[in-house]
Each structure stands twice: as structure tokens, then as C-alpha cells.
Design a protein around this motif. Sequence first.
Motif, mmCIF file in Angstrom:
data_model
loop_
_atom_site.group_PDB
_atom_site.id
_atom_site.type_symbol
_atom_site.label_atom_id
_atom_site.label_comp_id
_atom_site.label_asym_id
_atom_site.label_seq_id
_atom_site.Cartn_x
_atom_site.Cartn_y
_atom_site.Cartn_z
ATOM 1 N N GLN A 65 0.982 -0.976 0.206
ATOM 2 C CA GLN A 65 -0.206 0.464 -0.236
ATOM 3 C C GLN A 65 0.738 1.426 0.204
ATOM 4 N N PRO A 66 0.516 1.894 -0.932
ATOM 5 C CA PRO A 66 1.343 3.468 -0.528
ATOM 6 C C PRO A 66 1.616 3.732 1.063
ATOM 7 N N PHE A 67 2.570 4.550 1.216
ATOM 8 C CA PHE A 67 3.009 4.838 2.486
ATOM 9 C C PHE A 67 3.373 6.581 2.089
ATOM 10 N N ILE A 68 2.237 6.955 3.094
ATOM 11 C CA ILE A 68 2.660 8.592 2.505
ATOM 12 C C ILE A 68 2.688 9.491 3.304
ATOM 13 N N LEU A 69 3.540 11.231 4.083
ATOM 14 C CA LEU A 69 4.007 12.038 4.190
ATOM 15 C C LEU A 69 3.453 13.122 4.078
ATOM 16 N N LEU A 70 2.781 13.846 4.996
ATOM 17 C CA LEU A 70 2.589 14.837 4.133
ATOM 18 C C LEU A 70 2.824 16.379 5.131
ATOM 19 N N THR A 71 3.481 17.875 4.007
ATOM 20 C CA THR A 71 3.919 18.373 4.660
ATOM 21 C C THR A 71 3.332 19.254 4.652
ATOM 22 N N ILE A 72 2.619 20.271 5.435
ATOM 23 C CA ILE A 72 1.798 21.429 5.521
ATOM 24 C C ILE A 72 2.099 22.963 6.238
ATOM 25 N N SER A 73 2.390 23.357 5.805
ATOM 26 C CA SER A 73 2.657 24.840 6.322
ATOM 27 C C SER A 73 2.073 25.723 5.002
ATOM 28 N N SER A 74 2.904 27.224 5.522
ATOM 29 C CA SER A 74 2.842 28.473 5.167
ATOM 30 C C SER A 74 3.435 28.340 3.645
ATOM 31 N N PRO A 75 2.937 29.157 2.567
ATOM 32 C CA PRO A 75 4.458 29.030 1.477
ATOM 33 C C PRO A 75 4.993 29.386 1.679
ATOM 34 N N LYS A 76 5.807 30.248 2.355
ATOM 35 C CA LYS A 76 7.028 30.955 2.146
ATOM 36 C C LYS A 76 7.652 29.936 3.019
ATOM 37 N N VAL A 153 5.240 23.837 10.448
ATOM 38 C CA VAL A 153 6.340 22.591 9.678
ATOM 39 C C VAL A 153 5.544 21.517 9.593
ATOM 40 N N PHE A 154 4.047 21.031 10.192
ATOM 41 C CA PHE A 154 3.226 19.659 10.309
ATOM 42 C C PHE A 154 3.889 18.562 9.554
ATOM 43 N N LEU A 155 4.020 17.739 10.015
ATOM 44 C CA LEU A 155 4.292 16.324 8.667
ATOM 45 C C LEU A 155 2.795 14.917 9.249
ATOM 46 N N LEU A 156 1.954 14.762 8.876
ATOM 47 C CA LEU A 156 1.760 13.854 9.119
ATOM 48 C C LEU A 156 1.064 12.846 7.782
ATOM 49 N N ALA A 157 1.595 11.250 9.021
ATOM 50 C CA ALA A 157 1.275 10.295 7.973
ATOM 51 C C ALA A 157 -0.338 9.535 8.932
ATOM 52 N N PRO A 158 -1.224 9.431 7.612
ATOM 53 C CA PRO A 158 -2.594 9.364 7.781
ATOM 54 C C PRO A 158 -2.843 8.193 8.584
ATOM 55 N N SER A 159 -1.610 7.374 7.996
ATOM 56 C CA SER A 159 -1.485 5.955 9.087
ATOM 57 C C SER A 159 -0.175 5.758 8.112
ATOM 58 N N VAL A 160 0.068 5.100 9.564
ATOM 59 C CA VAL A 160 1.570 4.014 9.884
ATOM 60 C C VAL A 160 1.240 2.599 9.989
ATOM 61 N N ASN A 161 0.055 2.506 9.301
ATOM 62 C CA ASN A 161 -0.435 0.634 9.188
ATOM 63 C C ASN A 161 -1.395 0.965 7.772
ATOM 64 N N PRO A 162 -1.186 1.362 6.744
ATOM 65 C CA PRO A 162 -1.868 1.508 5.383
ATOM 66 C C PRO A 162 -2.939 -0.158 5.794
ATOM 67 N N ASP A 163 -2.153 -0.978 5.402
ATOM 68 C CA ASP A 163 -2.025 -2.414 5.079
ATOM 69 C C ASP A 163 -3.293 -2.674 6.685
ATOM 70 N N GLY A 164 -3.503 -2.073 7.753
ATOM 71 C CA GLY A 164 -4.784 -2.944 8.905
ATOM 72 C C GLY A 164 -6.076 -2.152 8.247
ATOM 73 N N GLN A 165 -5.299 -1.240 7.653
ATOM 74 C CA GLN A 165 -6.245 0.079 7.514
ATOM 75 C C GLN A 165 -7.770 -1.121 6.972
ATOM 76 N N VAL A 166 -7.239 -1.162 5.697
ATOM 77 C CA VAL A 166 -7.669 -1.880 4.350
ATOM 78 C C VAL A 166 -8.409 -3.052 5.061
ATOM 79 N N MET A 167 -8.169 -3.440 5.706
ATOM 80 C CA MET A 167 -8.378 -5.175 6.165
ATOM 81 C C MET A 167 -9.429 -4.425 7.307
ATOM 82 N N ILE A 168 -9.388 -4.139 7.798
ATOM 83 C CA ILE A 168 -10.429 -3.242 8.809
ATOM 84 C C ILE A 168 -11.866 -2.731 8.607
ATOM 85 N N VAL A 169 -11.636 -1.688 7.382
ATOM 86 C CA VAL A 169 -12.262 -1.254 6.774
ATOM 87 C C VAL A 169 -13.368 -2.175 5.758
#
Length: 238
Positions: A65-76, A153-169
Motif C-alpha cells: 500500500q502507499p505509505f505517504i507523509l504530508l508536509t503542511i505549512s505556509s507557502p513561505k 511545519v506539520f508532518l502528517l502520516a494519515p496511517s502508519v499501518n495502511p495494510d491494517g486500515q484496508v483490512m479493518i475497513v
Amino acid sequence: IAIFLLCSACLAAQELPTPEKYLGYRVGTDKKLARWDQVVEYMRMAEKASDRVRITDLDKSTMGQPFILLTISSPKNLARLAEIQADQRRLAYPYALDEKSAEAIFAKNPAVVLITMTIHSSEVGSTQMSLELVHRLATEHSPYIDNLLDNVVFLLAPSVNPDGQVMIVDWYNKNVGSEFEFSPMPWLYHKYVGHDNNRDAFMLTQIETRNVIRVLYRDWFPLIFLDEHQMGSSGARI
């Protein structure tokens, strides 16, 4: 007029829909769970629609599964992300850094904050909530949010176990509305370490753990690290 209409159409196409509009129901609605592929798609839409959001694809999960990390902050802040990263490393390894130089880094840089979600995939709430959180940070222009993104600077991993997220859902959706709706999934939600995936930090045997460690101790050295878990019915949900 034609150019104006074309530009207007482009801007409309780039707008990030609310999670409710995207999913067809409000996040948190009873008997409704967004699957990992839907979550990832929405996050990629946020990156395309907002100059506050970037996505890094880390190694795939154990089951691909994709393992993504978001970086969220102001454009500057995003424009000088490499500099901020380099300063974080200097603070983490301060052997050639005097106190005055360290204080100068603190003064000019935002705080780096990492939040990870759903390492225990039956604790579904945080990954679902991440859609609302990202939408707000990507689209809201209030003084509160603007100030927040200027200073974090906000770093967000929406799931660090994507495989389990898919299984549970998938398990829940298969049984929702039937007599088995509340039955627990009869297999482990991580292929190798099951519920003890958060105990892997001392051995680093799993791809997912190594991805988190990469963010923590190789790439970013965040000031704050929060791993979201979920209570039962006796306390705060997240």
C-alpha cells in the motif's frame, strides 16, 4: 471573456472539495468508513489544490500500500523547506553549534511537529478525521490558521499501518448491517507483528516502523511527535 471563463474553470477545478462532498457523507457518520485508497486520493487532491500541502511517498507498506507523509505549512515555509530541514539536523547534532547560533535557529524557524495515525488499525477514528484536518489546513484563511501555518511545519502520516486500515475497513464493510457487524476481524491487522506493531521500535524489523524512524531521526528531527490512539467508550475517543 473566453480567457476569463477558461481561468475561472481552471480555478474551480483546482478547489479542494470538502470531505463530505468527496465521500458522499460526513466524516464520522455511523456505519461509514473511508478506505485507505480514498484517503490517499483525497490527500493527493489536497496537494494539487493547495500551495500549503506537499506529499512524500515513503517506502510501500508490507503488503504494497502507499505509505505517504504530508508536509503542511505556509507557502513561505515550504519554499525554504530544505533550509529548515538542515537546521533541524544542526539542532539534533549540535556538536559544532554554540548557544547563540542555536537561539538564532529557534528565532527564525517554525516548530516541526509530526503526528502519526492508526498504527492500531481497529482504532479507526484518527485516519477518518485526517480528511477534515487536512481540508481545514489546506483551505481555511482565518488569522488562527494563517498564524499556525506560519509558525509550524506539520508532518502528517494519515496511517502508519495502511495494510491494517484496508483490512479493518473491508471487514467492517463486508459485515455492516448483518448480525456479524460488531464481530472482530478474525486475523491480525499486520501481516507479521499484528497488534504489537508499535512494539517494533526497538528492533525496526518492519517497513512501517523504519518509515517512521526515517522521519524522526534521519529526515526531520521534529520538536513534537504525537502518535494518535483511540480509547474505548470510557474516555476521549481519540
